[in-house]
Scaffold this motif. Structure first.
Motif, mmCIF file in Angstrom:
data_model
loop_
_atom_site.group_PDB
_atom_site.id
_atom_site.type_symbol
_atom_site.label_atom_id
_atom_site.label_comp_id
_atom_site.label_asym_id
_atom_site.label_seq_id
_atom_site.Cartn_x
_atom_site.Cartn_y
_atom_site.Cartn_z
ATOM 1 N N ASN A 179 0.661 -1.141 0.041
ATOM 2 C CA ASN A 179 0.040 0.064 0.156
ATOM 3 C C ASN A 179 0.854 1.200 -0.070
ATOM 4 O O ASN A 179 1.787 1.341 0.843
ATOM 5 N N ASP A 197 -5.548 0.378 0.540
ATOM 6 C CA ASP A 197 -6.519 -0.564 -0.203
ATOM 7 C C ASP A 197 -8.046 -0.259 -0.020
ATOM 8 O O ASP A 197 -9.009 -1.214 -0.739
ATOM 9 N N CYS A 415 2.692 -2.354 7.391
ATOM 10 C CA CYS A 415 2.860 -3.007 6.266
ATOM 11 C C CYS A 415 4.081 -2.576 5.441
ATOM 12 O O CYS A 415 4.060 -2.260 4.438
ATOM 13 N N ASN A 452 1.469 -2.444 12.534
ATOM 14 C CA ASN A 452 0.463 -3.350 11.886
ATOM 15 C C ASN A 452 1.222 -3.969 10.679
ATOM 16 O O ASN A 452 1.756 -3.531 9.835
ATOM 17 N N GLU A 453 1.410 -5.449 10.985
ATOM 18 C CA GLU A 453 1.951 -6.119 9.985
ATOM 19 C C GLU A 453 3.047 -6.191 9.210
ATOM 20 O O GLU A 453 3.318 -6.560 8.414
ATOM 21 N N HIS A 529 -8.232 -12.592 1.012
ATOM 22 C CA HIS A 529 -7.006 -12.450 0.441
ATOM 23 C C HIS A 529 -6.486 -13.855 0.429
ATOM 24 O O HIS A 529 -7.206 -14.649 0.509
ATOM 25 N N GLU A 548 -7.712 -9.311 13.188
ATOM 26 C CA GLU A 548 -8.235 -8.967 11.683
ATOM 27 C C GLU A 548 -8.734 -10.015 10.887
ATOM 28 O O GLU A 548 -8.196 -11.136 10.847
ATOM 29 N N TRP A 648 -12.171 -6.462 10.318
ATOM 30 C CA TRP A 648 -11.718 -5.342 9.399
ATOM 31 C C TRP A 648 -12.721 -4.949 8.393
ATOM 32 O O TRP A 648 -13.150 -5.544 7.649
ATOM 33 N N TRP A 659 -13.968 -3.051 2.929
ATOM 34 C CA TRP A 659 -14.371 -4.126 3.956
ATOM 35 C C TRP A 659 -15.322 -3.639 5.018
ATOM 36 O O TRP A 659 -15.456 -4.047 5.954
#
Ligand code: BMA
Length: 912
Positions: A179, A197, A415, A452-453, A529, A548, A648, A659
């Protein structure tokens, strides 16, 4: 607290004994009024000064206000304003010098400048910033004009272009992200501004939080405290602390604690070394609970800074008393450990959602309240403030404190592979410190997570991460240097400032890797995903805490009309049009939405509103399946196999498909209601299973397939219940309903866990064999086929027959069900009290409700208003998209309608 520019040049009686005695004054905060602000493009000489549209503000709002850019949320106009993020902008305010007393400081306080700003006062540079999350303060006492107005100018460089250059300066770092542009990793600007996204890219700048002038001799620079509550919950201790900026001699702090306007303790203490502290003990503390388990009493801690009895400064913090723990306990019968939140010793199943920033510009406190109310009204207990966003405004956390919503707060990394050069580390440390200080009094915040991630990104890119390497310095030399931020800097900051609040290195994090279902939290994206699993299998995709998971759906058609340039008459008003697709930023969204629709729903592309409905129903089915199946794994003490599910995402940053379960204009999608139903304190669950048994171990021709349902209940309340269950079967072809099991005996549903009730084979009345002429459509060809067309409904009742919960299980996938055409869907508006046989969704008293019933089984029944939606006069339903079999009556609370308005209502349902 380190206060930039405040230490030098302050004249006081002590440091300047020959000066005149100074009159002590209380601290004064003067907002620099928005009417005094103007802006212009700095890198375009001809551009004129224009008044700002509001204050605080951002560049896109101001440009749109003057018609220089068009609304980026409409059509594809987002594309037309990308130049804004690559230009230089300057904001200017002209303000008078207030009356100053000898010895006072005059501090300009900038609560948030986005992001690379150079601040000049009366032509002299006083500050440079590079982090939009850090509040800055500068003493300008010697820069103020005495005889004329002051000119404050803030020049904002293009953060985007600066980020690009930083990337070039560090060629050895492996820049990369999901992203947005990877250069976002180099700058401390909200990461979602680069586009995500689910949202557009708007590279904003400007004074996004208030700017004010503070005048004082001395001030309380921070008021904070630690609380300790006995495990037995019968006593509490509050240690109040105040940091003082100023001289301090002869100064005292008067601390006072109160609740509901009543003082419960006061202490006056001397300031020593710019610090004062007092301890309060409370033998009967009023404890703060999440809304599902109790009240939210809030105490006030007030501090007054006194010098010779003159009040120099007053400040206060509101707080709640609660014990909050994250329990990670080994199981005896399952691998790994729990990841469960205990508040005041109550283990909490955290059903809730993820929060993304609701806006690009400044936030509206009222809107925050509306959002948190939506969370509460849908029985959610937790909200996660996601790391790609911002530390939200106080009003967000205040609303969570007041309404009893637990907050999971990420630090602002998302991310990607963040750099770790020294300047960046120093900035990040300051950012974390300043923001944790601002947030730490909120009882709602029960966990901080490092990012996050980012660990997930590290895994997916094969970056170097050796969990057995204990040396932080060596982490800096790896291809994943930001580990130093998450496992050292943020760990230390939280340990020092919020020692009582759990810190988690990242979300997700735990165990073997970030997808370990047995330790820590996971993000379950293998629905949508990843491997694109069936949502009916969410039970196999569980984790100890699922922070999530999600599914997309279209928003309400009124929201789409708002983003189409020509609204209802736009030629792109259809599902696959290029403007509509422009408003879905997720790669592969067309394929994935189509996949889940095709697998499950008998959907149509036209009319548009029926297609929207189909996507929403599919999302609702998917998400309710997750909540249902994961709550089933909350099995009581020692068996909390799954302790939370955060969808999410609850909200949107712009009008589009995503979402979200509630769209940008706060219009709920059907999933919102489905989640609300699944998170009621007491629910029933049904899961359909298929069993094929061959006649012997060799044959594949002689097999028998049977369909069964598993039934369980989940009692999240703290009461042990005894209830009765009634199960009905309803055949979609024959339209026959029969009571199949009536478990009259009282079923024990112990508190705060799910309880398995039974497994049943779906009844076969035998019409396919015994009486083939009985049905209108002829016989079923097999028992299996009869089972496949049978709907199972289960009802949970109290002793006196009051309905507590109901659930309906449909043939799966839904597209195989032969859905009958209803002729008698009834809507009856009433303000009578709830009848025992209806399941109420809203307040039973004094409210208008619509009672819904049907002559045939209907799936996903929506009550809608006939007249087109207008935002200001919208009718709001408290539930929607419900399932009915003949005989059911469901009460839906409604605002905006009155008895007799039945003619304004219409039905929408699956198969229409
Ligand atoms: C996640 C989030 C977001 C993203 C979402 C949907 O895991 O953390 O970064 O928007 O998935 O793809």
């Amino acid at each position: 607290m380190e206060v930039k520019g405040s230490a030098s040049g302050v004249t006081t009686r002590r440091s300047n004994p020959s000066g005149p005695p100074c009159k002590m004054m209380a601290r004064e905060v003067i907002a620099i009024d928005y009417k005094k602000w103007e802006f212009r493009q700095a890198d375009k000489p001809a551009s004129k000064w224009l008044p700002v549209s509001r204050m605080p503000t951002n560049i896109h709002l101001d440009l749109q206000h003057h018609g220089i850019i068009a609304d980026p949320y409409v059509g594809k106009q987002e594309n037309d304003c990308q130049w804004v993020g690559e230009s230089v902008w300057v904001y200017k305010a002209v303000f008078p010098t207030p009356n100053l007393t000898f010895g006072q400081k005059a501090v300009l306080a900038f609560d948030g400048l986005d992001t690379y700003a150079t601040v000049a006062l009366n032509g002299k540079e006083i500050l440079k910033t590079m982090d939009m999350f850090i509040p800055e303060r500068v003493n300008v006492i010697y820069n103020l004009h005495i005889d004329k107005e002051n000119v404050l100018e803030i020049t904002f460089d293009s953060t985007y272009l600066i980020g690009k250059k930083i990337v070039e300066q560090y060629p050895d770092h492996k820049w990369g992200c999901w992203n947005g542009d990877p250069s976002r990793l180099a700058v401390r600007k909200a990461q979602y501004h680069y586009g995500w996204d689910w949202g557009c890219a708007l590279l904003s700048c400007g004074p996004w939080r208030p700017v004010s002038l503070e005048i004082y001799h001395s001030r309380i620079s921070d008021l904070y405290f630690t609380t300790y509550i006995e495990k037995a919950l019968n006593s509490a201790e509050v240690v109040a602390k105040a940091d003082i900026e100023g001289e301090g001699e002869g100064e005292e702090v008067r601390f006072e604690i109160s609740i509901d306007g009543k003082t419960v303790g006061t202490e006056v203490v001397k300031v020593e070394n710019r610090y004062a502290t007092a301890t309060f003990k409370n033998k009967s503390p009023k404890l703060w609970y999440p809304h599902t388990y109790g009240q939210q009493p809030l105490y006030f801690l007030k501090a007054e800074l006194l010098r010779n009895k003159v009040v120099l400064d007053t400040t206060s913090k509101r707080f709640g008393l609660r014990r909050a723990e994250v329990v990670q306990r080994k199981f005896t019968d399952s691998p790994g450990t729990t990841f469960l939140f205990e508040i005041n010793n109550i283990p909490i199943f955290c059903g809730g959602s993820n929060w993304i920033p609701g806006e690009f510009g400044p936030k509206d406190p009222q809107k925050y309240c509306e959002w948190i109310r939506k969370v509460v009204e849908s029985n959610q207990t937790m909200i996660r403030v996601w790391g790609g966003g911002i530390f939200e405004d106080e009003a967000f956390y205040d609303a969570c404190d007041e309404m009893g919503v637990l907050v999971w707060q990420d630090f602002l990394f998302a991310c990607g592979n963040y750099p770790a050069h020294q300047e960046f580390l120093a900035l990040v440390k300051r950012e974390a410190t300043e923001n944790v200080k601002l947030l730490r009094h909120h009882p709602s915040i029960v966990i901080y997570a490092g990012n996050n991630e980012d660990y997930q990104y590290c895994e997916s890119e094969g970056l170097k991460y050796d969990p057995n390497d204990p040396n932080p310095e060596s982490w800096l030399k790896t291809t994943f240097p930001a580990r130093y931020i998450y496992e050292k800097i943020l760990l230390e900051v939280t340990k020092e400032l919020v020692p009582g609040t759990h810190y988690h290195y990242g979300s997700p994090f735990g165990g073997e890797n970030t997808t370990d279902p047995y330790v820590g939290d996971i993000h379950q994206w293998n629905v949508w995903h990843g491997t694109q699993e069936r949502y009916q299998d969410f039970d196999k995709l569980s984790g100890r805490f699922v922070s999530e998971f999600g599914m997309q759906a279209y928003p309400n058609i009124a929201t789409i009309d708002a983003y189409l340039l020509k609204g209802r008459s736009d030629i792109d008003r259809y599902p696959q049009s290029s403007t509509v697709e422009f408003h879905n930023k997720a790669t592969g969204n067309e394929r994935r939405l189509a996949l889940y629709l095709a697998e499950n729903i008998p959907y149509v592309m036209e009319p548009f509103d029926q297609y929207i409905y189909c996507t929403q129903l599919m999302q609702a089915e998917c998400l309710s399946s997750a909540y249902k199946l994961w709550k089933r794994q909350w099995k009581g003490p020692g068996r909390e196999y799954c302790s939370g599910a955060l969808v999410w995402q609850i909200n949107d940053v712009w009008p589009g498909q995503s979402w979200s379960i509630v769209d940008y204009y706060l219009r709920p999608k059907l999933a919102y209601y489905a989640i609300k139903r699944e998170l009621r304190p007491v629910t029933l669950g049904l899961k359909r299973t298929v069993h094929t048994v061959p006649a012997d171990k060799y044959t594949r021709a002689y097999t028998e397939t049977r369909h069964k349902v598993e039934l369980w209940a989940c009692n999240l309340s703290l009461e042990n219940l005894r209830l009765c269950v009634l199960i009905k079967s309803h055949n979609l072809i024959t339209a026959e309903t029969s009571t199949w099991h009536n478990l009259e005996r009282k079923l024990a549903l112990p508190q705060n866990r799910s309880t398995e009730i039974n497994e049943f084979e779906i009844p076969v009345i035998g019409q396919y064999r015994v009486n083939p002429t009985k049905t209108a459509n002829g016989a079923f060809s097999s028992a299996e086929e009869e089972q496949q067309q049978t709907v199972i409904a289960a009802y949970l009742r109290d002793f006196d027959g009051t309905l507590i919960a109901r659930t309906i299980n449909w043939p799966e996938p839904l597209k195989y069900a032969h859905l009958p055409t209803p002729k008698g869907i009834k809507f009856e508006l009433t303000n009578n009290l709830r009848h025992d046989s209806e399941l109420g969704s809203g307040p039973a008293r004094n409210a208008v409700a619509v009672i819904v019933s049907s002559d045939v089984a209907v799936k996903g029944l929506c009550v809608e208003v006939v007249d087109p939606l207008k935002r200001d006069s919208e009718v709001v339903f408290e539930d929607n998209g419900i399932d009915l079999i003949p005989g059911d009556k469901v009460r839906i609370g409604v605002k905006g309608l009155k008895c007799g308005d039945e003619g304004r209502l219409k039905a929408r349902y699956l198969g229409m």
